[in-house]
Motif scaffolding. Structure first.
Motif, PDB file in Angstrom:
ATOM      1  N   LEU A  68     -20.293  12.996  -7.412  1.00 57.48           N
ATOM      2  CA  LEU A  68     -19.566  11.877  -6.805  1.00 57.48           C
ATOM      3  C   LEU A  68     -18.255  12.345  -6.189  1.00 57.48           C
ATOM      4  O   LEU A  68     -17.855  11.870  -5.113  1.00 57.48           O
ATOM      5  N   ALA A  72     -17.436  11.838  -2.316  1.00 59.95           N
ATOM      6  CA  ALA A  72     -16.243  11.076  -1.917  1.00 59.95           C
ATOM      7  C   ALA A  72     -15.321  11.916  -1.040  1.00 59.95           C
ATOM      8  O   ALA A  72     -14.782  11.422  -0.037  1.00 59.95           O
ATOM      9  N   SER A  97     -23.776   8.286  -3.429  1.00 58.33           N
ATOM     10  CA  SER A  97     -22.670   7.645  -4.145  1.00 58.33           C
ATOM     11  C   SER A  97     -23.173   6.507  -5.018  1.00 58.33           C
ATOM     12  O   SER A  97     -22.746   6.352  -6.174  1.00 58.33           O
ATOM     13  N   ASN A 101     -22.806   6.768  -9.060  1.00 55.74           N
ATOM     14  CA  ASN A 101     -21.866   5.784  -9.590  1.00 55.74           C
ATOM     15  C   ASN A 101     -22.418   5.069 -10.809  1.00 55.74           C
ATOM     16  O   ASN A 101     -21.665   4.645 -11.696  1.00 55.74           O
TER      17      ASN A 101
END
Length: 314
Positions: A68, A72, A97, A101
């Motif tokens: 992640l 990001a 993502s 998440n």
């Protein structure tokens, strides 16, 4: 002429500022990539970690957070450098993502249950929490997360892409930019609320169970106290994950208030990077078995790099 020179200087200053901000955010990411990579290597290389159910769950937590962070930072660099990408590429990045998440809340649920079983049912812990059952749980976690991503893709296909002149995006790639239909955003909101409500209930119930055992003193009181702090850490980590998952909504609120790029950098570092970076570092430093091995390997990495620099300088 003067107006053109001023505009060229301002554009040059803006470009240098974007490069500087990209370097500022990329540097801590590289540091935490080294730390997370070391933790992942230790958790898979040593039998004492790879054959323990608790560390198997920790491996998946650190792996999801590492992926992640990489995703990001990739989206941040794309937006900072003002690069427009296509809808399919943006969809792939945002789906990664969406997948990673969800892993952290699910893993925190089962890590809390494992600690609760260890304190409340110590004699059944070895039979319930086995390596085989843990691998089944990990498989179910990734399967459920993948099914949610598949549903998001199916909802995305309802958008009439054939009516667009091309598949090039007109705005920067983000999760909100891929909510092309109201159903997608409504589904994601409901799913997030249900997931985190379930997570809070499970961790809170586990905490209450451990507190009852500690008050009755029917088991190891020291172990119960240690587990209580561990569950509080899980609950705190869950709050950070919720904050990280809502980062795009926070960006929208900041954008409505002010459009200063530095403010977005502060929000990005505090809301997106730090919660995921602190996850592995917190669990790695706190764990008494993992902490010495982590320190030893990190020192070896630093020594090797310093030795290479010294050899290159000579």
């Amino acid at each position: 002429m003067e107006a053109r020179s001023n505009s060229s200087l301002s554009s040059s200053d803006e470009f240098m500022e974007r490069i500087l901000l990209s370097m500022i955010t990329s540097s801590p990411c590289c540091v935490f990539f080294i730390i997370n990579g070391t933790i992942l290597f230790l958790l898979r290389s040593k039998p004492v970690f790879s054959q323990c159910p608790r560390y198997v769950l920790l491996f998946n937590l650190v792996l999801a957070d590492t992926v992640l962070i990489a995703q990001a930072q990739t989206l941040y660099l794309i937006a900072t450098l003002k690069v427009r990408i296509s809808y399919p590429l943006c969809g792939c990045l945002t789906m990664v993502s969406q997948l990673t998440n969800q892993i952290s809340p699910y893993v925190l649920i089962f890590m809390s249950l494992e600690r609760c079983v260890a304190v409340c049912f110590p004699f059944r812990h070895c039979t319930l929490v086995t390596l085989r059952n843990t691998f089944i749980i990990v498989f179910l976690i990734w399967t459920v997360a993948s099914l949610n991503v598949l549903i998001q893709v199916l909802l995305l296909l309802e958008f009439p892409f054939h009516e667009l002149p091309d598949l090039q995006m007109r705005e920067f790639c983000s999760i909100i930019a891929m909510y092309l239909s109201p159903k997608s955003q409504e589904y994601e909101s409901v799913y997030t609320y249900v997931l985190f409500t379930l997570s809070v209930l499970v961790i809170s119930c586990s905490f209450v169970g451990v507190m009852v055992v500690a008050c009755l003193a029917s088991g190891d009181r020291a172990q119960a106290e240690k587990t209580r702090y561990t569950l509080l850490l899980h609950l705190f980590q869950l709050g950070l994950n919720l904050l990280s998952m809502m980062y795009m909504h926070i960006f929208v609120a900041v954008f409505r208030c002010c459009r200063v790029q530095r403010r977005f950098v502060y929000v990005y570092v505090c809301v997106v990077l730090m919660p995921r970076c602190l996850s592995a570092l917190t669990y790695g430093i706190r764990d008494p078995a993992l902490r010495p091995a982590l320190g030893t390997h990190l020192c070896c990495v630093l020594r090797r790099r310093m030795g290479r620099r010294a050899g290159a300088g000579s």
